[in-house]
Design a protein around this motif. Structure first.
Motif, PDB file in Angstrom:
ATOM      1  N   ASN A  86       4.321  53.580 -28.493  1.00 24.18           N
ATOM      2  CA  ASN A  86       5.408  53.005 -29.289  1.00 24.18           C
ATOM      3  C   ASN A  86       6.716  53.725 -28.997  1.00 24.18           C
ATOM      4  N   SER A  87       7.778  52.947 -28.873  1.00 22.27           N
ATOM      5  CA  SER A  87       9.091  53.519 -28.583  1.00 22.27           C
ATOM      6  C   SER A  87      10.156  52.734 -29.342  1.00 22.27           C
ATOM      7  N   ILE A  88      11.386  53.224 -29.284  1.00 24.60           N
ATOM      8  CA  ILE A  88      12.535  52.494 -29.832  1.00 24.60           C
ATOM      9  C   ILE A  88      13.683  52.626 -28.841  1.00 24.60           C
ATOM     10  N   ASN A  89      14.056  51.484 -28.273  1.00 24.49           N
ATOM     11  CA  ASN A  89      15.147  51.448 -27.286  1.00 24.49           C
ATOM     12  C   ASN A  89      14.943  52.459 -26.155  1.00 24.49           C
ATOM     13  N   GLY A  90      13.710  52.590 -25.710  1.00 24.83           N
ATOM     14  CA  GLY A  90      13.420  53.473 -24.582  1.00 24.83           C
ATOM     15  C   GLY A  90      13.117  54.906 -24.948  1.00 24.83           C
ATOM     16  N   VAL A 148      11.096  55.256 -39.170  1.00 25.97           N
ATOM     17  CA  VAL A 148       9.791  54.587 -39.216  1.00 25.97           C
ATOM     18  C   VAL A 148       8.791  55.569 -39.811  1.00 25.97           C
ATOM     19  N   THR A 149       8.112  55.141 -40.869  1.00 26.13           N
ATOM     20  CA  THR A 149       7.102  55.998 -41.491  1.00 26.13           C
ATOM     21  C   THR A 149       5.682  55.535 -41.175  1.00 26.13           C
ATOM     22  N   ASP A 150       5.541  54.274 -40.774  1.00 24.26           N
ATOM     23  CA  ASP A 150       4.200  53.759 -40.464  1.00 24.26           C
ATOM     24  C   ASP A 150       4.329  52.537 -39.565  1.00 24.26           C
ATOM     25  N   ILE A 151       3.473  52.469 -38.535  1.00 23.32           N
ATOM     26  CA  ILE A 151       3.411  51.278 -37.685  1.00 23.32           C
ATOM     27  C   ILE A 151       1.970  51.090 -37.223  1.00 23.32           C
ATOM     28  N   LEU A 184       9.736  49.002 -30.677  1.00 19.18           N
ATOM     29  CA  LEU A 184       9.788  48.562 -32.071  1.00 19.18           C
ATOM     30  C   LEU A 184      11.164  48.046 -32.484  1.00 19.18           C
ATOM     31  N   ALA A 185      12.205  48.414 -31.757  1.00 20.86           N
ATOM     32  CA  ALA A 185      13.541  47.897 -32.080  1.00 20.86           C
ATOM     33  C   ALA A 185      13.575  46.376 -31.980  1.00 20.86           C
ATOM     34  N   LYS A 186      12.701  45.812 -31.138  1.00 25.82           N
ATOM     35  CA  LYS A 186      12.676  44.357 -30.963  1.00 25.82           C
ATOM     36  C   LYS A 186      12.098  43.631 -32.176  1.00 25.82           C
ATOM     37  N   LEU A 187      11.464  44.365 -33.060  1.00 28.88           N
ATOM     38  CA  LEU A 187      10.995  43.742 -34.296  1.00 28.88           C
ATOM     39  C   LEU A 187      12.152  43.150 -35.105  1.00 28.88           C
ATOM     40  N   PHE A 188      13.346  43.658 -34.863  1.00 32.37           N
ATOM     41  CA  PHE A 188      14.513  43.190 -35.610  1.00 32.37           C
ATOM     42  C   PHE A 188      15.324  42.118 -34.874  1.00 32.37           C
ATOM     43  N   MET A 242       7.765  42.474 -28.210  1.00 32.00           N
ATOM     44  CA  MET A 242       8.091  43.895 -28.068  1.00 32.00           C
ATOM     45  C   MET A 242       7.249  44.595 -27.005  1.00 32.00           C
ATOM     46  N   PHE A 243       6.254  43.918 -26.440  1.00 29.59           N
ATOM     47  CA  PHE A 243       5.329  44.555 -25.501  1.00 29.59           C
ATOM     48  C   PHE A 243       5.770  44.368 -24.052  1.00 29.59           C
ATOM     49  N   ASP A 244       5.533  45.429 -23.269  1.00 28.35           N
ATOM     50  CA  ASP A 244       5.845  45.384 -21.845  1.00 28.35           C
ATOM     51  C   ASP A 244       4.934  46.377 -21.134  1.00 28.35           C
TER      52      ASP A 244
END
Length: 260
Positions: free
Chosen positions: A40-44, A64-67, A217-221, A252-254
């Protein structure tokens, strides 16, 4: 003397032919395994739970507290276009950032070949859900333990995404919570996506290629629909908003890389 020489020559030819046939069948028919690894990442950037604030385009900041999310219905596609469908009952995994052992799993007994694509589902499809409690077996038990169910009669949470956020007008952290999935058979949020591998995963006996999948995870938004946290900080069984979250989540997956 001539007969002995001829006999020896014929035996040599037969042995060579047998060996060549054995070699060919071994390389083609033997099955292998592959490891699937999630990150899991956010914007790289690597995801850091709880302590790090990330910034959205609208200047909302969030931790983020939980994913957690359910990966299912896995299919590997070879360079020849042939599909290996992972047996359905072996194809449900709950990825939990807080539990390292859930971030990696192994697929076994895969036909040898070069695989260039992987198809995954996000959530639990209706066919599986409609099997009822007896037909859902280990998945039901694991989902209950991971708090990824509303109740088995109501359905599964496909994505559980929680944290805290601030806005430009409010510097006090407030909680947000996206729990989205299907709700019975009336709201079906199951989605699938096909990912291309940067290089083929080489599956054969004695080798264990790793397919490394990154979830941004940023793509969730914003992957398909722009979602401002402050507009709806809690999204659960909402027939309008929960499909938007899932539409974003499945994008969000790659596949970041492959290790052979």
């Amino acid at each position: 003397m001539k007969i002995n020489k001829i006999t020896t020559a014929l035996l040599s030819i037969l042995l060579l032919t047998a060996c060549s046939k054995d070699d060919g069948s071994t390389s083609v028919n033997n099955n292998g395994s592959a490891k699937i690894e999630f990150d899991n990442s956010i914007n790289g950037d690597d995801l850091i739970l709880e302590s790090t604030y990330y910034t959205k385009a609208n200047n909302e900041t969030y931790t983020v507290t939980d994913i957690k999310y359910i990966i299912s219905n896995i299919v590997l596609i070879s360079d020849k276009g042939e599909e290996y469908i992972v047996p359905k009952d072996e194809s449900y995994y709950i990825v939990n950032e807080k539990v390292d052992s859930t971030m990696t799993f192994e697929l076994k007994d895969i036909p040898a070949g070069k695989y260039t694509q992987i198809k995954i589902g996000l959530g639990v499809d209706q066919a599986k859900y409609l099997q009822g409690a007896s037909g859902q077996g280990d998945l039901l038990v694991q989902a209950e333990a991971a708090e990824m169910m509303w109740a088995w009669q109501a359905g599964y949470r496909f994505v559980k995404f929680e944290g805290n956020y601030k806005t430009a007008n409010n510097s006090t952290a407030e909680p947000f919570k996206y729990h989205v999935g299907s709700h019975g058979s009336s709201l079906d949020n199951f989605r699938e996506t096909t990912l291309y591998l940067p290089i083929p995963a080489l599956v054969e006996e004695g080798k264990l290629p790793t397919i490394h999948i990154v979830a941004d995870l940023a793509k969730l938004f914003n992957a398909a629909h722009e979602l401002n946290i402050n507009d709806n900080p809690q999204i659960m069984v909402n027939p309008t908003l929960s499909p938007k979250v899932i539409d974003n989540a499945v994008k969000m997956f790659d596949v970041h890389h492959v290790h052979n």
